[in-house]
Design a protein around this motif. Structure first.
Motif, mmCIF file in Angstrom:
data_model
loop_
_atom_site.group_PDB
_atom_site.id
_atom_site.type_symbol
_atom_site.label_atom_id
_atom_site.label_comp_id
_atom_site.label_asym_id
_atom_site.label_seq_id
_atom_site.Cartn_x
_atom_site.Cartn_y
_atom_site.Cartn_z
ATOM 1 N N GLU A 91 73.640 48.735 44.094
ATOM 2 C CA GLU A 91 75.028 48.293 44.251
ATOM 3 C C GLU A 91 75.541 47.853 42.878
ATOM 4 O OE1 GLU A 91 78.289 47.733 46.695
ATOM 5 O OE2 GLU A 91 76.311 48.317 47.405
ATOM 6 N N THR A 92 76.785 48.223 42.549
ATOM 7 C CA THR A 92 77.406 47.771 41.303
ATOM 8 C C THR A 92 78.674 46.994 41.643
ATOM 9 O OG1 THR A 92 78.741 49.765 41.004
ATOM 10 C CG2 THR A 92 76.535 49.779 40.019
ATOM 11 N N ASP A 93 79.171 46.230 40.665
ATOM 12 C CA ASP A 93 80.358 45.421 40.914
ATOM 13 C C ASP A 93 81.598 45.929 40.192
ATOM 14 O OD1 ASP A 93 79.802 44.747 38.308
ATOM 15 O OD2 ASP A 93 79.643 42.590 38.660
ATOM 16 N N ALA A 94 81.551 47.169 39.705
ATOM 17 C CA ALA A 94 82.702 47.719 38.983
ATOM 18 C C ALA A 94 83.067 49.078 39.572
ATOM 19 C CB ALA A 94 82.384 47.856 37.499
ATOM 20 N N GLN A 95 84.348 49.344 39.588
ATOM 21 C CA GLN A 95 84.872 50.595 40.124
ATOM 22 C C GLN A 95 84.365 51.786 39.318
ATOM 23 O OE1 GLN A 95 89.038 50.450 40.933
ATOM 24 N NE2 GLN A 95 89.293 52.643 40.807
ATOM 25 N N ALA A 96 84.040 52.877 40.022
ATOM 26 C CA ALA A 96 83.647 54.160 39.427
ATOM 27 C C ALA A 96 82.399 54.037 38.555
ATOM 28 C CB ALA A 96 84.805 54.777 38.656
ATOM 29 N N THR A 97 81.431 53.259 39.043
ATOM 30 C CA THR A 97 80.161 53.117 38.344
ATOM 31 C C THR A 97 79.020 53.372 39.312
ATOM 32 O OG1 THR A 97 80.004 50.739 38.806
ATOM 33 C CG2 THR A 97 81.052 51.382 36.729
ATOM 34 N N GLY A 98 77.848 53.616 38.752
ATOM 35 C CA GLY A 98 76.647 53.764 39.552
ATOM 36 C C GLY A 98 75.457 53.296 38.744
ATOM 37 N N ALA A 99 74.416 52.865 39.435
ATOM 38 C CA ALA A 99 73.190 52.427 38.774
ATOM 39 C C ALA A 99 72.011 52.811 39.656
ATOM 40 C CB ALA A 99 73.216 50.928 38.534
ATOM 41 N N TRP A 100 70.893 53.167 39.015
ATOM 42 C CA TRP A 100 69.699 53.566 39.732
ATOM 43 C C TRP A 100 68.493 52.901 39.093
ATOM 44 C CZ3 TRP A 100 73.947 56.314 38.763
ATOM 45 C CH2 TRP A 100 74.586 56.937 39.846
ATOM 46 N N GLY A 101 67.576 52.413 39.932
ATOM 47 C CA GLY A 101 66.357 51.765 39.470
ATOM 48 C C GLY A 101 66.470 50.261 39.466
ATOM 49 N N ASP A 102 65.303 49.595 39.519
ATOM 50 C CA ASP A 102 65.267 48.138 39.491
ATOM 51 C C ASP A 102 64.165 47.695 38.540
ATOM 52 O OD1 ASP A 102 65.584 45.461 39.984
ATOM 53 O OD2 ASP A 102 64.674 45.504 41.980
ATOM 54 N N PRO A 103 64.506 47.330 37.329
ATOM 55 C CA PRO A 103 65.851 47.199 36.764
ATOM 56 C C PRO A 103 66.501 48.574 36.581
ATOM 57 C CG PRO A 103 64.217 46.878 35.044
ATOM 58 C CD PRO A 103 63.460 47.023 36.345
ATOM 59 N N ALA A 104 67.811 48.556 36.394
ATOM 60 C CA ALA A 104 68.574 49.805 36.273
ATOM 61 C C ALA A 104 68.107 50.597 35.058
ATOM 62 C CB ALA A 104 70.057 49.516 36.176
ATOM 63 N N VAL A 105 67.691 51.849 35.296
ATOM 64 C CA VAL A 105 67.251 52.725 34.206
ATOM 65 C C VAL A 105 68.255 53.845 33.947
ATOM 66 C CG1 VAL A 105 64.804 52.195 34.478
ATOM 67 C CG2 VAL A 105 65.795 54.106 35.755
ATOM 68 N N VAL A 106 69.187 54.032 34.877
ATOM 69 C CA VAL A 106 70.260 55.020 34.728
ATOM 70 C C VAL A 106 71.556 54.351 35.165
ATOM 71 C CG1 VAL A 106 71.180 57.261 35.455
ATOM 72 C CG2 VAL A 106 68.704 56.964 35.205
ATOM 73 N N ILE A 107 72.580 54.466 34.314
ATOM 74 C CA ILE A 107 73.900 53.902 34.628
ATOM 75 C C ILE A 107 74.943 54.985 34.411
ATOM 76 C CG2 ILE A 107 75.657 52.237 33.860
ATOM 77 C CD1 ILE A 107 73.324 50.346 33.199
ATOM 78 N N LEU A 108 75.909 55.071 35.301
ATOM 79 C CA LEU A 108 77.020 56.019 35.187
ATOM 80 C C LEU A 108 78.317 55.236 35.192
ATOM 81 C CD1 LEU A 108 77.629 59.358 36.843
ATOM 82 C CD2 LEU A 108 79.224 57.528 37.377
ATOM 83 N N ARG A 109 79.241 55.633 34.294
ATOM 84 C CA ARG A 109 80.596 55.055 34.258
ATOM 85 C C ARG A 109 81.586 56.197 34.149
ATOM 86 N NH1 ARG A 109 82.418 50.608 30.793
ATOM 87 N NH2 ARG A 109 82.581 52.254 29.281
ATOM 88 N N CYS A 110 82.477 56.297 35.104
ATOM 89 C CA CYS A 110 83.522 57.308 35.071
ATOM 90 C C CYS A 110 84.804 56.667 34.551
ATOM 91 C CB CYS A 110 83.762 57.878 36.467
ATOM 92 S SG CYS A 110 85.011 59.185 36.489
ATOM 93 N N GLY A 111 85.584 57.454 33.783
ATOM 94 C CA GLY A 111 86.861 56.971 33.272
ATOM 95 C C GLY A 111 86.819 56.572 31.817
ATOM 96 N N VAL A 112 85.735 56.955 31.115
ATOM 97 C CA VAL A 112 85.686 56.666 29.682
ATOM 98 C C VAL A 112 86.637 57.622 28.969
ATOM 99 C CG1 VAL A 112 83.335 55.751 29.754
ATOM 100 C CG2 VAL A 112 83.682 58.180 29.281
#
Length: 173
Positions: free
Chosen positions: A58-79
């Motif tokens: 779960e992420t707290d920002a719009q158009a984002t994603g995270a995978w792994g614990d701790p997060a090893v992959v992060i995606l941000r759309c809208g850059v």
């Protein structure tokens, strides 16, 4: 009966605390400048449940994603989209990605090329996750945003390079 009424809320509260204790905390991210673009919504609803065998978080920002614990992959759309560049470009399953960082860095950043809104993927190489196990996972989601430009290699755009002439057929006299 009155003691049962008092015990029930306490029991419910204790059960909720146990459930929450087992949950992975939300990944706190900053949204990209254009994260509210319709294309980001299209990408967000198509993000995979797992990436490189790591579960989505779960992420707290719009158009984002995270995978792994701790997060090893992060995606941000809208850059902000990038223009022509001499940085390395790869095509993975129909999506052009530009390597934005030094390939030997501990954290690698890729950004889509020729798509607006642009998307970036951040990969933690210290964790052992490889680019080849991450980038293909996003192809179907990213492909929902139309590509308007192709990423070319520097050989394709180098004005000093001369193309090799194609052989021509000759006929014998």
């Amino acid at each position: 009966m009155n003691s049962r009424r008092r015990a029930l809320p306490a029991l419910l509260l204790a059960g909720a605390a146990l459930l929450l204790a087992g949950c992975t905390p939300t990944v706190s991210l900053d949204p990209a400048a254009d994260s509210n673009a319709p294309g980001c919504a299209e990408i967000s609803v198509r993000l995979p449940d797992t990436v490189a065998d790591e579960p989505a978080r779960e992420t707290d920002a719009q158009a984002t994603g995270a995978w792994g614990d701790p997060a090893v992959v992060i995606l941000r759309c809208g850059v902000p989209p990038i223009g022509p560049t001499t940085k390395p470009c790869v095509n993975v399953n129909g999506v052009d990605w530009v390597l934005m960082t030094d390939p030997a860095a501990k954290t690698i950043v890729y950004q889509t090329f020729g798509r607006t809104p642009a998307t970036e993927v951040i990969i933690d190489h210290v964790s052992g996750v490889s680019d080849s196990s991450v980038l293909p996972e996003f192809a179907s989601a990213i492909s929902t945003v139309k590509q308007t430009q192709k990423c070319l290699s520097t050989l394709d755009t180098d004005p000093g390079s001369t193309p090799t002439p194609a052989p021509t057929a000759t006929t014998a006299p």
